[in-house]
Design a protein around this motif. Structure first.
Motif, PDB file in Angstrom:
ATOM      1  N   TYR A 245      -2.658   6.856   9.725  1.00  0.00           N
ATOM      2  CA  TYR A 245      -1.647   5.829   9.501  1.00  0.00           C
ATOM      3  C   TYR A 245      -1.678   4.795  10.637  1.00  0.00           C
ATOM      4  CZ  TYR A 245       0.387   8.540   5.684  1.00  0.00           C
ATOM      5  OH  TYR A 245       0.601   9.210   4.504  1.00  0.00           O
TER       6      TYR A 245
ATOM      7  N   TYR B 119       0.816  -1.219   0.000  1.00  0.00           N
ATOM      8  CA  TYR B 119       0.000   0.000   0.000  1.00  0.00           C
ATOM      9  C   TYR B 119       0.848   1.266   0.000  1.00  0.00           C
ATOM     10  CZ  TYR B 119      -3.757  -3.284   0.939  1.00  0.00           C
ATOM     11  OH  TYR B 119      -4.631  -4.337   0.857  1.00  0.00           O
TER      12      TYR B 119
ATOM     13  N   ASN C 165      -2.833   0.750  11.688  1.00  0.00           N
ATOM     14  CA  ASN C 165      -3.145  -0.585  11.184  1.00  0.00           C
ATOM     15  C   ASN C 165      -3.479  -1.504  12.354  1.00  0.00           C
ATOM     16  OD1 ASN C 165      -2.101   0.406   8.590  1.00  0.00           O
ATOM     17  ND2 ASN C 165      -0.086   0.153   9.550  1.00  0.00           N
TER      18      ASN C 165
ATOM     19  N   TYR D 188      -3.777  -5.679  13.499  1.00  0.00           N
ATOM     20  CA  TYR D 188      -3.400  -7.054  13.192  1.00  0.00           C
ATOM     21  C   TYR D 188      -4.029  -7.984  14.210  1.00  0.00           C
ATOM     22  CZ  TYR D 188       0.254  -4.699  10.503  1.00  0.00           C
ATOM     23  OH  TYR D 188       0.936  -3.878   9.626  1.00  0.00           O
TER      24      TYR D 188
ATOM     25  N   ASP E 205       2.990   4.379   0.379  1.00  0.00           N
ATOM     26  CA  ASP E 205       3.540   5.119   1.525  1.00  0.00           C
ATOM     27  C   ASP E 205       2.769   4.862   2.815  1.00  0.00           C
ATOM     28  OD1 ASP E 205       2.157   8.483   1.207  1.00  0.00           O
ATOM     29  OD2 ASP E 205       1.235   6.515   1.057  1.00  0.00           O
ATOM     30  N   LEU E 206       1.709   4.027   2.758  1.00  0.00           N
ATOM     31  CA  LEU E 206       1.044   3.627   3.992  1.00  0.00           C
ATOM     32  C   LEU E 206       1.918   2.670   4.792  1.00  0.00           C
ATOM     33  CD1 LEU E 206      -2.638   3.097   2.776  1.00  0.00           C
ATOM     34  CD2 LEU E 206      -1.697   5.050   4.012  1.00  0.00           C
ATOM     35  N   SER E 207       2.872   2.019   4.113  1.00  0.00           N
ATOM     36  CA  SER E 207       3.849   1.140   4.776  1.00  0.00           C
ATOM     37  C   SER E 207       3.192   0.111   5.685  1.00  0.00           C
ATOM     38  CB  SER E 207       4.856   1.971   5.563  1.00  0.00           C
ATOM     39  OG  SER E 207       5.744   2.642   4.700  1.00  0.00           O
ATOM     40  N   VAL E 208       2.334  -0.691   5.113  1.00  0.00           N
ATOM     41  CA  VAL E 208       1.572  -1.687   5.867  1.00  0.00           C
ATOM     42  C   VAL E 208       2.189  -3.063   5.675  1.00  0.00           C
ATOM     43  CG1 VAL E 208      -0.683  -2.739   6.173  1.00  0.00           C
ATOM     44  CG2 VAL E 208      -0.516  -0.337   5.483  1.00  0.00           C
ATOM     45  N   PHE E 209       2.373  -3.783   6.768  1.00  0.00           N
ATOM     46  CA  PHE E 209       2.832  -5.176   6.674  1.00  0.00           C
ATOM     47  C   PHE E 209       1.636  -6.048   6.285  1.00  0.00           C
ATOM     48  CE2 PHE E 209       7.013  -4.409   7.804  1.00  0.00           C
ATOM     49  CZ  PHE E 209       7.165  -3.801   9.041  1.00  0.00           C
TER      50      PHE E 209
END
Lengths: 121, 107
Positions: free
Chosen positions: B32, A102, B34, B36, A104-108
């Motif tokens: 920004y 994704y 996330n 998990y 520049d969202l830099s999501v793993f």
């Protein structure tokens, strides 16, 4: 389909250098907006972000570990290598590599299965 | 470093319950953020990215919201396979720090 797999020693002695390899498929580190990172997790504890390398020359490190870490990539082999010097028992953990998606969202978004590294004499 | 604080650290709930987990950043991270999910002995799995975008293949009972410093993960109706540990992570600035985790257990 993107896959990643970590490999390296399961046991290292204190003061030794750890070298872990992440071998991946389904993408190329030559492609823009792509990266690979390393994360670790001591037994029973939380995840800790270690380092990332991006498609260009950009590399980022955890400030608390920066003096001990080096991340490199071999685009032709589809591998990313993490080295950690001066290992200590507190570095015992499962080490994961993961695909950064994704942009520049830099999501793993995709993770390897992880490899448990024990530091003991 | 940006500190990420989750609450609660552990939570007991029943199948069918609506559950909310909170994550707070020590400074603004825009969207920004996330989420998990991790089950014992397994790698983490991405559920939500950019605060509210559902990762492909993830059940629609999972949703995320928030911006700035305060974020939530909501599971609308708990299923047996949802009992796991949940982590938030900010990807606003490196190091992209994780929260300490929320362990969701069966009541």
């Amino acid at each position: 389909q993107i896959t990643l797999k970590e490999s390296g020693p399961t046991l290292v002695k204190p003061t030794q250098t750890l070298t872990l390899t992440c071998t991946f498929s389904g993408f190329s580190l030559s492609t823009s907006a792509v990266g690979v990172g390393w994360i670790r997790q001591p037994p029973g504890k939380a995840l800790e972000w270690l380092a990332v390398t991006y498609w260009g020359d950009d590399k980022r490190y955890s400030p608390s570990l920066k003096s001990r870490l080096t991340i490199t990539k071999d685009t032709s082999k589809n591998q990313v290598v993490l080295t950690m010097t001066n290992m200590d028992p507190v570095d015992t953990a499962t080490y994961y590599c993961a695909h950064l998606g994704y942009g520049d969202l830099s999501v793993f978004d995709i993770w390897g299965q992880g490899t448990l590294v024990t530091v003991s004499s | 470093d940006i500190q990420m604080t989750q609450s609660p650290s552990s939570l007991s709930a029943s199948v069918g319950d609506r559950v909310t987990i909170t994550c707070r950043a020590s400074q603004s991270i825009s969207s920004y953020l996330n989420w998990y999910q991790q089950k014992p002995g397994k790698a983490p799995k991405l559920l939500i990215y950019a605060a509210s975008s559902l990762q492909g293949g993830v059940a629609s009972r999972f949703s995320g919201s928030g911006s700035g410093t305060d974020f939530t993960l909501t599971i609308s109706s708990l299923q047996p396979e949802d009992f796991a540990t949940y982590y938030c992570q900010q990807s606003y600035s490196t190091p992209h720090t994780f929260g300490q985790g929320t362990n969701l257990e069966i009541k």
